[in-house]
Design a protein around this motif. Structure first.
Motif, short mmCIF file in Angstrom:
data_model
loop_
_atom_site.label_atom_id
_atom_site.label_comp_id
_atom_site.label_asym_id
_atom_site.label_seq_id
_atom_site.Cartn_x
_atom_site.Cartn_y
_atom_site.Cartn_z
N GLN A 205 -37.51 15.68 55.60
CA GLN A 205 -37.82 16.62 54.52
C GLN A 205 -36.85 16.44 53.36
OE1 GLN A 205 -37.04 20.94 55.01
NE2 GLN A 205 -39.27 21.15 54.94
N ALA A 206 -35.59 16.26 53.68
CA ALA A 206 -34.60 16.02 52.62
C ALA A 206 -34.93 14.75 51.86
CB ALA A 206 -33.20 15.94 53.23
N GLY A 207 -35.32 13.69 52.60
CA GLY A 207 -35.71 12.45 51.94
C GLY A 207 -36.90 12.64 51.03
N MET A 208 -37.89 13.39 51.50
CA MET A 208 -39.07 13.66 50.67
C MET A 208 -38.70 14.43 49.40
SD MET A 208 -42.43 16.02 51.57
CE MET A 208 -41.46 17.56 51.53
N LEU A 209 -37.86 15.46 49.56
CA LEU A 209 -37.50 16.28 48.41
C LEU A 209 -36.69 15.51 47.38
CD1 LEU A 209 -36.62 19.57 50.32
CD2 LEU A 209 -38.56 19.21 48.80
N MET A 210 -36.01 14.46 47.83
CA MET A 210 -35.27 13.61 46.91
C MET A 210 -36.16 12.55 46.27
SD MET A 210 -32.27 14.93 46.84
CE MET A 210 -31.30 13.66 46.04
N GLY A 211 -37.44 12.54 46.63
CA GLY A 211 -38.40 11.64 45.99
C GLY A 211 -38.51 10.27 46.63
N ALA A 212 -38.23 10.16 47.93
CA ALA A 212 -38.23 8.85 48.59
C ALA A 212 -39.57 8.13 48.47
CB ALA A 212 -37.86 9.00 50.07
N VAL A 213 -40.67 8.86 48.47
CA VAL A 213 -41.99 8.22 48.35
C VAL A 213 -42.79 8.80 47.19
CG1 VAL A 213 -42.13 7.55 50.78
CG2 VAL A 213 -42.99 9.79 50.08
N GLY A 214 -42.08 9.31 46.19
CA GLY A 214 -42.76 9.90 45.04
C GLY A 214 -42.92 11.40 45.21
N ARG A 215 -43.50 12.04 44.22
CA ARG A 215 -43.63 13.49 44.26
C ARG A 215 -45.08 13.95 44.40
NH1 ARG A 215 -39.14 15.81 44.32
NH2 ARG A 215 -37.29 14.66 43.64
N GLU B 115 -45.96 17.68 45.46
CA GLU B 115 -47.36 18.11 45.44
C GLU B 115 -48.16 17.29 46.44
OE1 GLU B 115 -51.12 18.49 42.29
OE2 GLU B 115 -49.19 17.62 41.66
N ARG B 116 -48.90 17.99 47.32
CA ARG B 116 -49.81 17.31 48.23
C ARG B 116 -51.14 17.06 47.52
NH1 ARG B 116 -49.81 20.50 53.87
NH2 ARG B 116 -49.22 22.28 52.56
N VAL B 117 -51.57 15.81 47.53
CA VAL B 117 -52.77 15.43 46.79
C VAL B 117 -53.67 14.58 47.69
CG1 VAL B 117 -51.55 15.47 44.58
CG2 VAL B 117 -51.68 13.33 45.88
N PRO B 118 -54.93 14.38 47.30
CA PRO B 118 -55.79 13.48 48.06
C PRO B 118 -55.24 12.06 48.07
CG PRO B 118 -57.10 14.88 46.60
CD PRO B 118 -55.66 15.08 46.22
N PHE B 119 -55.67 11.28 49.04
CA PHE B 119 -55.17 9.92 49.21
C PHE B 119 -55.28 9.09 47.94
CE2 PHE B 119 -56.10 5.44 50.28
CZ PHE B 119 -54.91 5.10 50.92
N ASP B 120 -56.40 9.17 47.27
CA ASP B 120 -56.65 8.33 46.08
C ASP B 120 -55.72 8.67 44.92
OD1 ASP B 120 -58.63 7.01 47.44
OD2 ASP B 120 -60.28 8.18 46.56
N GLU B 121 -55.07 9.84 44.95
CA GLU B 121 -54.20 10.26 43.86
C GLU B 121 -52.71 10.15 44.23
OE1 GLU B 121 -55.28 14.20 42.68
OE2 GLU B 121 -57.44 13.78 42.79
N ALA B 122 -52.42 9.69 45.43
CA ALA B 122 -51.05 9.76 45.95
C ALA B 122 -50.16 8.64 45.44
CB ALA B 122 -51.08 9.74 47.47
N GLU B 123 -48.88 8.97 45.27
CA GLU B 123 -47.84 7.98 44.97
C GLU B 123 -47.19 7.46 46.25
OE1 GLU B 123 -46.33 10.12 40.82
OE2 GLU B 123 -45.19 10.37 42.68
N GLY B 124 -47.36 8.19 47.34
CA GLY B 124 -46.76 7.81 48.61
C GLY B 124 -47.38 8.62 49.74
N ILE B 125 -47.01 8.30 50.97
CA ILE B 125 -47.55 8.94 52.16
C ILE B 125 -46.43 9.63 52.92
CG2 ILE B 125 -48.74 8.57 54.36
CD1 ILE B 125 -49.89 5.98 53.13
N VAL B 126 -46.67 10.87 53.33
CA VAL B 126 -45.77 11.56 54.24
C VAL B 126 -46.51 11.72 55.55
CG1 VAL B 126 -44.56 13.71 54.76
CG2 VAL B 126 -44.53 12.79 52.43
N CYS B 127 -46.01 11.06 56.59
CA CYS B 127 -46.69 11.02 57.89
C CYS B 127 -45.93 11.87 58.91
CB CYS B 127 -46.83 9.58 58.39
SG CYS B 127 -47.64 9.45 59.99
N THR B 128 -46.58 12.91 59.40
CA THR B 128 -46.00 13.74 60.46
C THR B 128 -46.71 13.52 61.80
OG1 THR B 128 -47.44 15.64 59.96
CG2 THR B 128 -45.32 15.51 58.80
N GLY B 129 -47.78 12.72 61.80
CA GLY B 129 -48.52 12.45 63.03
C GLY B 129 -49.95 12.08 62.72
N LEU B 130 -50.77 11.99 63.75
CA LEU B 130 -52.19 11.73 63.59
C LEU B 130 -52.89 13.04 63.23
CD1 LEU B 130 -50.97 9.70 65.85
CD2 LEU B 130 -53.35 9.17 66.30
#
Length: 293
Positions: free
Chosen positions: A88-98, A126-141
């Motif tokens: 979560q800290a990595g995400m908040l720092m922008g590791a895979v975009g915002r 911001e959580r967005v649809p796949f086609d609009e994403a700058e990156g992926i946050v994966c917590t599981g299937l």
């Protein structure tokens, strides 16, 4: 050679900090192992500090609620460090975009909503649809009960073509939920890497979660030292490898993920089978025990 123990008390006086895995060590996803709970309570009563170090993608508050729901005694541990916190800290720092696409079940929504106080000073995620994403946050299937990593190959091909980076909130490949084995986020990140994508990992065996665990421990007043620390868990490639990477002793719980490799008695692994298997892994735990007790 790995020393096989009958109980943790045989060696516990040598340590003042235990970094303890949860799933497969303290519980099976449904019920607490009471012998493990008692062992941790005994360690703490003797002056030891217990930090539960888990690859759960949930922040600490979610894991705490889960443990309370299963009835783990609060005096069995001093604090919790989760892969969810570190990731979560990595995400908040922008590791895979915002603007990110969340790959995971609704039960993990707390990863995005239960934020630390310092997050208010960061630009929003911001959580967005796949086609609009700058990156992926994966917590599981999306559905761990019916899906497998291969079900995501098509989506990952598209993600790779767009050069999306994947933040893995749980490096575990599999976990046993009661008697059912399910895939975790680590299996998806592994597939994405194999396909040529790029994944970032924050849980065991990677350094960020251990840095977090040390900070949790020192917040209790403990003076940290590698020589007085032991990492405990049933994952040879996560708990044991991670502990070795941090320069601390390790206690491998054989009655967890790999229990079927060591004979029919999960409490007492067959030494010949255990040593043969360890040699094949090329990872040498300091100690082993059937179940934490």
């Amino acid at each position: 050679m790995t020393r096989i123990l009958s109980n943790f008390a045989e060696i516990s006086a040598n340590y003042n900090l235990a970094l303890v895995d949860l799933w497969g060590c303290v519980h099976n996803g449904q019920a607490i192992y009471r012998a493990a709970e008692a062992a941790l309570q005994g360690f703490r009563k003797a002056g030891g500090c217990v930090v539960l170090v888990t690859n759960s993608p949930r922040p600490t508050i979610g894991v705490q609620a889960q443990l309370d729901g299963m009835g783990l005694a609060r005096d069995a541990y001093d604090g919790i460090a989760t892969s969810g916190d570190a990731a979560q800290a990595g995400m908040l720092m922008g590791a895979v975009g915002r603007r990110v696409w969340h790959l995971g079940p609704e039960k993990d929504d707390g990863f995005f909503t239960s934020l630390p106080d310092w997050a208010k000073d960061q630009p929003p995620i911001e959580r967005v649809p796949f086609d609009e994403a700058e990156g992926i946050v994966c917590t599981g299937l999306f559905d761990e009960t019916t899906e497998a990593p291969e079900d995501y190959r098509g989506r990952f091909l598209s993600a790779k073509a767009r050069e999306l980076k994947l933040l893995c909130a749980n490096p575990d490949i599999i976990v046993d939920y009661g008697d059912t084995r399910v895939y975790c986020a680590g299996a998806l990140a592994q597939l994405y890497d194999q396909m040529g994508g790029e994944s970032f990992y924050f849980g065991k065996p990677h350094p960020p979660i251990y840095d977090l665990a040390r900070r949790v421990a020192t917040a209790t007043g403990l003076k940290f030292s590698e020589e007085r620390t032991i990492a405990i868990g049933d994952g040879i490639a996560t708990d044991v490898k991670g502990g070795m990477g941090e320069g601390v002793d390790t206690l491998f719980i054989t009655g967890g993920l790999a229990a079927a490799e060591f004979g029919t008695d999960v409490e007492s692994p067959d030494p010949a089978l255990l040593y043969k298997w360890i040699a094949q892994q090329a990872i040498q735990p300091t100690f082993s025990i059937g179940r934490l007790r």
